[in-house]
Design an enzyme around this catalytic site. Structure first.
Site, PDB file in Angstrom:
ATOM      1  CG  ASP A 191      -7.500  -2.279   6.174  1.00  0.00           C
ATOM      2  OD1 ASP A 191      -8.604  -1.819   5.868  1.00  0.00           O
ATOM      3  OD2 ASP A 191      -6.788  -2.918   5.375  1.00  0.00           O
ATOM      4  CG  HIS A 206      -9.968   2.607   5.341  1.00  0.00           C
ATOM      5  ND1 HIS A 206      -9.720   3.762   4.644  1.00  0.00           N
ATOM      6  CD2 HIS A 206      -8.902   1.785   5.082  1.00  0.00           C
ATOM      7  CE1 HIS A 206      -8.567   3.652   3.987  1.00  0.00           C
ATOM      8  NE2 HIS A 206      -8.051   2.462   4.238  1.00  0.00           N
ATOM      9  CG  HIS A 227      -3.799  -6.589   3.490  1.00  0.00           C
ATOM     10  ND1 HIS A 227      -3.675  -5.910   4.695  1.00  0.00           N
ATOM     11  CD2 HIS A 227      -4.868  -6.030   2.882  1.00  0.00           C
ATOM     12  CE1 HIS A 227      -4.618  -4.995   4.795  1.00  0.00           C
ATOM     13  NE2 HIS A 227      -5.368  -5.051   3.705  1.00  0.00           N
ATOM     14  CG  HIS A 280      -9.892  -6.078   2.490  1.00  0.00           C
ATOM     15  ND1 HIS A 280     -10.384  -5.271   3.489  1.00  0.00           N
ATOM     16  CD2 HIS A 280      -8.664  -5.607   2.181  1.00  0.00           C
ATOM     17  CE1 HIS A 280      -9.486  -4.327   3.777  1.00  0.00           C
ATOM     18  NE2 HIS A 280      -8.434  -4.510   2.991  1.00  0.00           N
ATOM     19  CE1 TYR A 329      -6.950   0.444  -2.613  1.00  0.00           C
ATOM     20  CE2 TYR A 329      -7.986   2.402  -1.704  1.00  0.00           C
ATOM     21  CZ  TYR A 329      -6.878   1.610  -1.890  1.00  0.00           C
ATOM     22  OH  TYR A 329      -5.695   1.995  -1.358  1.00  0.00           O
TER      23      TYR A 329
HETATM   24  C1  LIG Z   1      -3.685   2.665   2.197  1.00  0.00           C
HETATM   25  C2  LIG Z   1      -4.758   2.234   1.371  1.00  0.00           C
HETATM   26  C3  LIG Z   1      -5.301   0.856   1.596  1.00  0.00           C
HETATM   27  O1  LIG Z   1      -6.315   0.915   2.559  1.00  0.00           O
HETATM   28  C4  LIG Z   1      -4.256  -0.179   1.896  1.00  0.00           C
HETATM   29  C5  LIG Z   1      -4.932  -1.467   2.152  1.00  0.00           C
HETATM   30  O2  LIG Z   1      -5.137  -1.861   3.276  1.00  0.00           O
HETATM   31  C6  LIG Z   1      -5.424  -2.252   1.010  1.00  0.00           C
HETATM   32  O3  LIG Z   1      -5.105  -1.925  -0.152  1.00  0.00           O
HETATM   33  O4  LIG Z   1      -6.155  -3.219   1.274  1.00  0.00           O
HETATM   34 MN   LIG Z   2      -6.689  -3.339   3.408  1.00  0.00          MN
END
Ligand SMILES: CC[C@H](O)CC(=O)C(=O)O
Ligand SMILES: [Mn+2]
Length: 341
Positions: free
Chosen positions: A16, A19, A196, A198, A287
């Site tokens: 991650d 990115h 997961h 963010h 995203y």
């Molecule tokens: C692979 C794409 C994406 O970054 C996966 C991820 O970590 C997410 O959806 O948060």
């Molecule tokens: Mn992610």
């Protein structure tokens, strides 16, 4: 000696976090980080392009180093930790998966948009045949109802996933929404449940604790928050908090803190803060990996990156539609020019 763990953390900074560094990891960096994470006792370390195996492209961003080289390097130094790879069907192929397994990856994490689980069947089945521990995950989970999420999660379970994760890819969910979703997953599935987060709304840790309270036992963390947008649940903080709660992760707190401070901090291209742009990701439900793409487009077209992100959220653009970022920016710039004459 086997380490007792009640909760299993997957460290995602080498995937991650890719990115956040525009996919510019070097073999030296990955070697140093994977070795330190292994020594700290992290059970799973994910290594791949930010968009998973095969992600290196003009659409998603070109990697500086071939990811198979990075995986091989991580495997050679990670000790008893397991290297995980991420695969998005449509980007990563079965061939990529086989190559990663041959290099020593032990876990495959196969994900789709929250409403598209059926495209993961072949990849999950192949991962199982390869003897890999297999995770199925659903991205952008804020975009689906609880009912839809459960329906799609059941598909991943039926294909053979050992664990099903819910990804809050936009960092848009609030703690009560995480609770409701993880509760429903726990009630409906027999496999392990993972989460997961963010940190775009500064809720990654709160949401993670909400998920754990509802029965999630597999959790993603990113050391020093090194992940897309404002990053993920900060691993070393999570380890400390879980320790205070009496939940064992098997991770050495001092070693993970030292890794964050001495190895990860120098890699950061910018501090992993909640900037106005990353805040808008969470606010508008976009995203997290769109952040740098939107900032580049804003610069190119002379507009505010927040306007691009808000519009992407309004149009419900999802992963795989990165080309829309430039389209939206061009359209906003055109309208701005029309209205300013
Ligand atoms: C692979 C794409 C994406 O970054 C996966 C991820 O970590 C997410 O959806 O948060
Ligand atoms: Mn992610």
């Amino acid at each position: 000696m086997s380490i007792e763990r009640e909760l299993f953390i997957t460290e995602v900074a080498l995937r991650d976090g890719s990115h956040a560094v525009a996919h510019q990891y070097t073999t030296e960096q990955v070697t140093q980080v994977a070795k330190a994470l292994g020594e700290a006792g992290v059970p799973y370390i994910e290594v791949s392009h930010g968009d998973g195996l095969g992600g290196s492209s003009l659409q998603y961003g070109l990697s500086r180093t071939n990811e198979m080289e990075l995986i091989e390097a991580a495997v050679s130094v990670c000790g008893s930790s397991n290297i995980a790879v991420l695969v998005l069907p449509g980007i990563g192929t079965i061939k990529d998966l086989k190559e990663a397994a041959k290099l020593g990856a032990k876990m495959a994490r196969i994900g789709t948009h929250v409403t598209e689980a059926d495209v993961a069947a072949q990849h999950i089945q192949t991962a199982k045949e390869l003897g890999l521990e297999t995770v199925g995950f659903l991205m952008m989970s804020h975009m689906a109802s609880v009912h839809k999420l459960v329906e799609q999660a059941k598909l991943l379970e039926s294909y053979g996933a050992d664990t099903v994760y819910m990804f809050d890819s936009a960092g848009a969910l609030l703690p009560h929404e995480v609770k409701e979703r993880i509760h429903a997953l726990r009630q409906s599935l027999s496999v392990n449940i993972g989460f997961h987060a963010h940190n775009n709304l500064s809720l990654a840790l709160a949401n993670t604790l909400a998920a754990i309270e509802e029965g999630a036992t597999r959790i993603d963390g990113s050391i020093r928050c090194l992940g897309a947008g404002a990053g993920n649940t900060q691993t070393e903080v999570l380890v400390a908090v879980l320790d205070r709660m009496g939940i064992s992760t098997g991770i050495d707190l001092y070693k993970i803190m030292d890794t964050a401070e001495e190895i990860i901090a120098p890699i950061l291209q910018a501090p992993q803060e909640i900037t106005r742009d990353s805040l808008v990701l969470g606010y508008a439900g976009v995203y997290s990996s769109f952040l740098l793409h939107a900032q580049r487009a804003a610069k190119k077209f002379g507009i505010d990156s927040r306007d691009i992100l808000i519009e992407l959220g309004r149009q419900k653009v999802v992963g795989g539609q990165e080309d829309m970022i430039v389209d939206v920016a061009a359209e906003l710039a055109k309208n701005k020019a029309i209205y300013s004459v």
